[in-house]
Structures are given as C-alpha cells and as structure tokens.
Scaffold this motif. Sequence first.
Motif, mmCIF file in Angstrom:
data_model
loop_
_atom_site.group_PDB
_atom_site.id
_atom_site.type_symbol
_atom_site.label_atom_id
_atom_site.label_comp_id
_atom_site.label_asym_id
_atom_site.label_seq_id
_atom_site.Cartn_x
_atom_site.Cartn_y
_atom_site.Cartn_z
ATOM 1 N N GLN A 217 0.830 -1.206 0.000
ATOM 2 C CA GLN A 217 0.000 0.000 0.000
ATOM 3 C C GLN A 217 0.863 1.254 0.000
ATOM 4 N N GLN A 218 1.957 1.219 0.725
ATOM 5 C CA GLN A 218 2.863 2.360 0.752
ATOM 6 C C GLN A 218 3.453 2.610 -0.635
ATOM 7 N N ILE A 219 3.735 1.532 -1.355
ATOM 8 C CA ILE A 219 4.246 1.675 -2.721
ATOM 9 C C ILE A 219 3.185 2.308 -3.610
ATOM 10 N N ARG A 220 1.949 1.826 -3.506
ATOM 11 C CA ARG A 220 0.871 2.392 -4.329
ATOM 12 C C ARG A 220 0.645 3.865 -4.013
ATOM 13 N N ASP A 221 0.647 4.208 -2.726
ATOM 14 C CA ASP A 221 0.464 5.607 -2.330
ATOM 15 C C ASP A 221 1.595 6.472 -2.878
ATOM 16 N N GLY A 222 2.813 5.957 -2.793
ATOM 17 C CA GLY A 222 3.955 6.714 -3.291
ATOM 18 C C GLY A 222 3.916 6.891 -4.797
ATOM 19 N N ASP A 223 3.533 5.836 -5.515
ATOM 20 C CA ASP A 223 3.438 5.927 -6.974
ATOM 21 C C ASP A 223 2.362 6.924 -7.389
ATOM 22 N N PHE A 224 1.220 6.913 -6.677
ATOM 23 C CA PHE A 224 0.154 7.855 -6.994
ATOM 24 C C PHE A 224 0.633 9.291 -6.763
ATOM 25 N N ALA A 225 1.271 9.532 -5.624
ATOM 26 C CA ALA A 225 1.744 10.873 -5.298
ATOM 27 C C ALA A 225 2.789 11.353 -6.312
ATOM 28 N N TYR A 226 3.680 10.448 -6.726
ATOM 29 C CA TYR A 226 4.702 10.812 -7.710
ATOM 30 C C TYR A 226 4.042 11.232 -9.030
ATOM 31 N N GLY A 227 3.113 10.413 -9.521
ATOM 32 C CA GLY A 227 2.447 10.734 -10.775
ATOM 33 C C GLY A 227 1.654 12.034 -10.689
ATOM 34 N N LEU A 228 0.981 12.226 -9.555
ATOM 35 C CA LEU A 228 0.193 13.448 -9.373
ATOM 36 C C LEU A 228 1.096 14.680 -9.388
ATOM 37 N N GLU A 229 2.232 14.595 -8.718
ATOM 38 C CA GLU A 229 3.168 15.725 -8.709
ATOM 39 C C GLU A 229 3.680 16.030 -10.110
ATOM 40 N N ARG A 230 3.945 14.996 -10.902
ATOM 41 C CA ARG A 230 4.446 15.239 -12.258
ATOM 42 C C ARG A 230 3.356 15.851 -13.139
ATOM 43 N N VAL A 231 2.107 15.425 -12.967
ATOM 44 C CA VAL A 231 1.003 16.048 -13.710
ATOM 45 C C VAL A 231 0.907 17.527 -13.335
ATOM 46 N N LEU A 232 0.987 17.817 -12.038
ATOM 47 C CA LEU A 232 0.894 19.205 -11.594
ATOM 48 C C LEU A 232 2.116 20.016 -12.018
ATOM 49 N N ASP A 233 3.287 19.369 -12.091
ATOM 50 C CA ASP A 233 4.466 20.063 -12.610
ATOM 51 C C ASP A 233 4.214 20.531 -14.049
ATOM 52 N N GLY A 234 3.649 19.633 -14.847
ATOM 53 C CA GLY A 234 3.373 19.993 -16.239
ATOM 54 C C GLY A 234 2.350 21.106 -16.340
ATOM 55 N N LEU A 235 1.309 21.049 -15.519
ATOM 56 C CA LEU A 235 0.291 22.098 -15.546
ATOM 57 C C LEU A 235 0.856 23.424 -15.032
ATOM 58 N N THR A 236 1.717 23.346 -14.009
ATOM 59 C CA THR A 236 2.337 24.560 -13.494
ATOM 60 C C THR A 236 3.194 25.232 -14.557
ATOM 61 N N ALA A 237 3.876 24.408 -15.354
ATOM 62 C CA ALA A 237 4.712 24.963 -16.427
ATOM 63 C C ALA A 237 3.874 25.761 -17.428
ATOM 64 N N ARG A 238 2.628 25.360 -17.610
ATOM 65 C CA ARG A 238 1.754 26.082 -18.530
ATOM 66 C C ARG A 238 1.466 27.497 -18.032
ATOM 67 N N LEU A 239 1.464 27.684 -16.718
ATOM 68 C CA LEU A 239 1.186 29.011 -16.170
ATOM 69 C C LEU A 239 2.298 29.990 -16.522
ATOM 70 N N GLY A 240 3.495 29.478 -16.709
ATOM 71 C CA GLY A 240 4.621 30.360 -17.054
ATOM 72 C C GLY A 240 4.834 30.476 -18.547
ATOM 73 N N ALA A 241 4.011 29.770 -19.321
ATOM 74 C CA ALA A 241 4.206 29.774 -20.773
ATOM 75 C C ALA A 241 3.711 31.088 -21.364
#
Length: 241
Positions: A217-241
């Motif tokens: 479960q800890q692995i699944r939680d960590g994988d979800f959090a990692y993917g979510l952060e990368r999605v938000l990183d990409g969306l955040t980059a759009r704000l500076g575009a």
Amino acid sequence: MPADRKPRASVWSRPRPRQREHLTREQIVAAAIELLDAEGIEALSMRKLGTRLDAAATSLYRHVANKDELIELVVDDVYGEVQIPAAADRTEWRAAVTHIATDLRTMTLRHPWIAPELGQVGLVHIGPNAMRMAAGLLAQFEAAGFPPDEKDRAAGTLTAYVVGIATSEAAYLSLIARSGRTEQEWVAGLRPAFDEASQQHPRLREGSSARQDVHPQQIRDGDFAYGLERVLDGLTARLGA
C-alpha cells in the motif's frame, strides 16, 4: 446514435416523485451502496435491494425508474465523500488540487465498484455532488491563473490521471479481495515467479528488489503521489508559458 434509439434519460432530468410512503430515496441509496460495497455491481438488482429493505421492488420503482437511475443516484451520493476546499490562490492551488485528487482516489478505492462508472468515456455525471466537485476543481485552476480556455482542460487532465490510476488499483484490489488473501500475502506469493521471470532483465530485478520490504500500500500511495506531482508540474509549467 441509431435513429431508433433514444438517449437514456437521467434521474436528474425529471421531477422528484412526491413522497407517498415510509420508504425514502435516501434509504434506497444507502442500502444500495451497502450492497455494492459488500458484493459488487454485478450483484445489484432491484429485487435484491427490495429484499434488503424489506420492501417490494414496486416500492423502489416509485423512486427510480430502473437500475440505471439507481446507479446514477448512488454514484452521486459517493461523490459527496470528496471534500472540496475553498478556492485557493496562486501560491496554494497545488495543495488544494492535491487534496481533491487524493480524496477522489480514496473514494474510488473505498467503493471499487464505482471505478467503471467513473471511467466510462462520454458519461457525464450531472448530480449535485458531482457538479459541486467539478465546479470546485475548476475554481482551483481559475485561482491558479489558468485562462478560461485552459482551466477545463487542466481539470480534465488531472481527473483523467486520478480516475485512470484509481480504476486500475480498484480492479487489482478487488482481485486480491476475491482471493481471500491480504495484499502483502498476494505480493509475497508472486515474488518467486517474478524473480524467476526477471532473471534476464536486471533492470526489472533492481527496481523490484529496492522495494521488496516496503508495504504494497505504501508503494501504491507513493506511486500515486509521484504521478500526481508530475502532472501538476506539467500544468504549473503552462502558467509560465
């Protein structure tokens, strides 16, 4: 759509029937969710639900026209479990969106039968709780500074990630539940076969060995959090575009 088929009506598109008996819509929805959580969506039927409520199926049909309408109601009721924080600002929007995304995943894993309903392409949920969540998510992206023509896409991208990964997790956890084993037992049982199959693939063995002693479960939680952060990183980059 074929000419002889009409669009399916929604329970939200017609007036709520006047209460004429002790049984309420809320009682029906609550009992349906209990049944779905215990036995899955394949077990849901109006007759079985009526037995659970000690009521004739005809009593249920005074509140819902069919099983499809009942599913609309239970899906929206479960959407109500997702907490929507107040609209944040440009510095706090990521934390607010992360909260919503995490709640949506948690809700899906708590009620794994809902995953296929959330994942159906083209299915629009127009119940009050679903609309509240969608509007709340849009408010966060608007507060972040996304322009009107992008905030819908940003919200859709985030939701697609959460629903996609949660749907896979729900199917995986449902499979384990049917086996009668815990997730740790399930993973441990697969370990010998994986080790043998990955003999010629050192990269796979390296990644698996590094997490061998971590709770699944800890692995699944960590994988979800990692993917979510990368999605938000990409969306955040759009704000500076």
